[in-house]
Design an enzyme around this catalytic site. Structure first.
Site, PDB file in Angstrom:
ATOM      1  N   SER A   7       0.820  -1.220   0.000  1.00 30.15           N
ATOM      2  CA  SER A   7       0.000   0.000   0.000  1.00 30.15           C
ATOM      3  C   SER A   7       0.849   1.262   0.000  1.00 30.15           C
ATOM      4  CB  SER A   7      -0.918   0.018   1.223  1.00 30.15           C
ATOM      5  OG  SER A   7      -1.490   1.308   1.337  1.00 30.15           O
ATOM      6  N   HIS A  32      -0.819  -1.423  -4.184  1.00 24.84           N
ATOM      7  CA  HIS A  32      -2.153  -1.093  -3.667  1.00 24.84           C
ATOM      8  C   HIS A  32      -2.279   0.428  -3.559  1.00 24.84           C
ATOM      9  CE1 HIS A  32      -5.812  -2.133  -1.336  1.00 24.84           C
ATOM     10  NE2 HIS A  32      -5.507  -1.099  -0.566  1.00 24.84           N
ATOM     11  N   ASP A  34      -4.601   3.462  -2.504  1.00 29.30           N
ATOM     12  CA  ASP A  34      -5.761   3.806  -1.683  1.00 29.30           C
ATOM     13  C   ASP A  34      -6.316   5.158  -2.085  1.00 29.30           C
ATOM     14  OD1 ASP A  34      -6.099   1.638   0.238  1.00 29.30           O
ATOM     15  OD2 ASP A  34      -4.082   2.170   0.913  1.00 29.30           O
ATOM     16  N   MET A  36      -9.123   7.961  -1.479  1.00 29.71           N
ATOM     17  CA  MET A  36     -10.081   8.450  -0.469  1.00 29.71           C
ATOM     18  C   MET A  36     -10.572   9.828  -0.865  1.00 29.71           C
ATOM     19  SD  MET A  36      -8.131   7.291   2.993  1.00 29.71           S
ATOM     20  CE  MET A  36      -7.153   5.785   3.073  1.00 29.71           C
ATOM     21  N   HIS A  65      -7.913   0.691  -4.758  1.00 27.86           N
ATOM     22  CA  HIS A  65      -8.941   0.524  -3.724  1.00 27.86           C
ATOM     23  C   HIS A  65      -9.699   1.839  -3.573  1.00 27.86           C
ATOM     24  CE1 HIS A  65      -9.646  -0.249   0.896  1.00 27.86           C
ATOM     25  NE2 HIS A  65     -10.771  -0.236   0.215  1.00 27.86           N
ATOM     26  N   MET A  67     -12.108   4.110  -1.954  1.00 29.55           N
ATOM     27  CA  MET A  67     -12.903   4.389  -0.745  1.00 29.55           C
ATOM     28  C   MET A  67     -13.597   5.721  -0.980  1.00 29.55           C
ATOM     29  SD  MET A  67     -10.030   3.140   1.958  1.00 29.55           S
ATOM     30  CE  MET A  67      -8.744   3.298   0.731  1.00 29.55           C
ATOM     31  N   MET A 137     -12.048  -5.796   4.868  1.00 30.41           N
ATOM     32  CA  MET A 137     -11.255  -4.779   5.590  1.00 30.41           C
ATOM     33  C   MET A 137     -11.018  -5.253   7.018  1.00 30.41           C
ATOM     34  SD  MET A 137     -10.490  -2.312   3.553  1.00 30.41           S
ATOM     35  CE  MET A 137      -9.801  -1.173   4.761  1.00 30.41           C
ATOM     36  N   ASP A 171      -6.921  -6.158   4.352  1.00 33.56           N
ATOM     37  CA  ASP A 171      -6.277  -4.842   4.265  1.00 33.56           C
ATOM     38  C   ASP A 171      -6.446  -4.094   5.583  1.00 33.56           C
ATOM     39  OD1 ASP A 171      -5.303  -2.378   3.476  1.00 33.56           O
ATOM     40  OD2 ASP A 171      -6.974  -1.915   2.130  1.00 33.56           O
TER      41      ASP A 171
END
Ligand code: DX5
Ligand code: ZN
Length: 215
Positions: A7, A32, A34, A36, A65, A67, A137, A171
Site C-alpha cells: 500500500s 495497492h 488507496d 479516499m 482501492h 474508498m 477490511m 487490508d
C-alpha cells in the site's frame, strides 16, 4: 501462493516513482493504491493524475482501492490512468451494487468488492459470482497504521469455506505478527502499508509471507 499488495499510503509521497520501483524489486504482486475522497471516508488521498504519473515506473499490477462515494463516476478515470484492478466498497453502492460491478467489469479490469468491518459478507451475495476478488477490511477504512481488528477474520473463514478459489484480500494492520492468522482464516492476498515501507528488508519480508501456507 500468497500474493502481496504493497500500500502506497505508507510510501514517501515525494518519491512515489522510486517507491513503486521498490515494490516491484521487493517481489510484490501488486501496488495497492488507496483512493479516499473526504466523503466516504474522512481523508483525501490520490486522484487519477497520480496513478498516471507513476504508471511508467513499473509494470506491476495496479490494485486500486476506491474508498469513495459514487465509485461508478470515477472508476473509468482510474482505468484510463493505468489501474489493472478496481475494488469498490459495497457500502458506497447501496441497491446498485450489481449494476456498478457490471459496469466496471465491462471496462476489462479485474473487479473486487470491499466490505468494512461492520458490514456482513452477505451483502455481497448478488455479486459474488461476478467478482475477481473480495476485500475484507481488517481496519475501518480511512487511515494507514491502524491496529488489526481480529474478529473481521470470521468473514474470511466463511467466504473461504464457500469459495475455495476466490481471491480474498485483507487490508489494514497486517504485519509479521498478524498475517499468520489472516492466512490461516483463508486470505490469499495481503495488503501491507506500514509493515512493508517500514521494513529494513522488504524483499525478505515479502519472501517469507509469500511462502506461508494455510495450516
Ligand atoms: C486503509 C487502507 C489500507 C492501508 C493499510 O483505509 O485501505 O490500504 O493503507 O495500511 P497499513 O498496512 O498501514 O494498515
Ligand atoms: Zn486499502
Amino acid at each position: 501462493m500468497i500474493k502481496i499488495s504493497a500500500s502506497l499510503l505508507a510510501a514517501d509521497f515525494a518519491r512515489l516513482g522510486e517507491e513503486v520501483r521498490l515494490v516491484e524489486k521487493a517481489g510484490c504482486d501488486m501496488v495497492h493504491i488507496d483512493v479516499m475522497d473526504g466523503h466516504f471516508v474522512p481523508n483525501i488521498t490520490m486522484g487519477p493524475m497520480i496513478v498516471k504519473a507513476i504508471r511508467p515506473h513499473t509494470g506491476t499490477f495496479f490494485d486500486v482501492h476506491l474508498m469513495i462515494s459514487e465509485p461508478e463516476r470515477y472508476a473509468g478515470a482510474y482505468i484510463k490512468a493505468g489501474a489493472d484492478g478496481i475494488t469498490l466498497h459495497a457500502e458506497s453502492c447501496g441497491d446498485h451494487l450489481r449494476e456498478v460491478v457490471e459496469e466496471i467489469k465491462a471496462q476489462n479490469v479485474r473487479v473486487g468488492c470491499a466490505i468494512s468491518p461492520d458490514t456482513p459478507w452477505t451483502v455481497l451475495d448478488p455479486v459474488l459470482p461476478l467478482l475477481d476478488m473480495v476485500l475484507v477490511m481488517t481496519v475501518y477504512p480511512g487511515f494507514g497504521g491502524q491496529n488489526f481488528i481480529e474478529p473481521t477474520l470470521q468473514k474470511v473463514w466463511a467466504l473461504r469455506r464457500l469459495y475455495p478459489e476466490l481471491d480474498i484480500q485483507v487490508d489494514g494492520g497486517l504485519n509479521e505478527e498478524t498475517v499468520g492468522e489472516a492466512v490461516w482464516a483463508g486470505a490469499n492476498v495481503i495488503v501491507m502499508g506500514t509493515a512493508f515501507f517500514g521494513s529494513k528488508d522488504p524483499r525478505e519480508l515479502v519472501k517469507s509471507i509469500r511462502e506461508m501456507e494455510r495450516r
